[in-house]
Write a protein that holds these residues in place. Structure first.
Motif: not given
Length: 167
Positions: A14-17, A48-55, A99-116
């Motif tokens: 439920g991290s994206m609720e 090192k993480v076996a699951i996909l993460i939606v953020r 070359i244009n290269f981008f970096l992302l920082l993500t967070k779950g809507d239902n989480n307090y902090g970012d995903d770092i």
């Protein structure tokens, strides 16, 4: 994982609720030239993480990499942290053009902090971690898959106990 044209995933947590709920089926796209903006909902996978993460994308950072001595096959297919660029060796060379290269920082809507903390030592997500951007969804249909997994667990549990208790 990595850049693909389209994928389908369903939510287990439920991290994206309230944007998405457990059991929602998400439709993703990820053409190689697709840009990600703050507010986009992305799916990623890190080492090192076996699951996909939606953020949701919280921050984006653009980098321009230019030097004919660097090498790599495809700027969107490899994870290249800027501090590692001078160490990359190989037979394929990057053109002089930047070359244009981008970096992302993500967070779950239902989480307090970012995903770092989920990035396992990375400061940001790189293109190779991105599985896709959410383009649409069907609510709750993923519960059919979740129910099937539970059914097999419930049927397999007693069978396993019976095998273990045989004398």
């Amino acid at each position: 994982h990595g850049p693909t044209k389209s994928s389908i995933v369903f939510l287990l947590r439920g991290s994206m609720e309230p944007a998405f709920y457990r059991g929602d089926l998400l439709f993703l796209t990820n053409p190689p030239n697709q840009r990600y903006q703050t507010g986009d909902i992305t799916v990623y996978k890190v080492p090192k993480v076996a699951i996909l993460i939606v953020r949701r994308v919280l921050e984006t950072h653009d980098l321009v990499i230019s030097n004919s001595t660097k090498s790599m096959k495809d700027p969107f297919a490899l994870c290249i942290h800027p501090t590692l660029i001078p160490q990359i060796k190989g037979s394929r060379s990057i053109p002089q053009d930047p070359i244009n290269f981008f970096l992302l920082l993500t967070k779950g809507d239902n989480n307090y902090g970012d995903d770092i903390d989920l990035y396992h030592g990375l400061d940001f997500l790189e293109r190779c971690h991105i599985v896709g951007k959410v383009q649409g969804f069907i609510p709750y249909i993923g519960y059919i898959t979740i129910a099937n997994m539970l059914k097999y667990a419930m049927l397999g549990g007693p069978g396993l106990l019976a095998l273990l208790q045989r004398e």
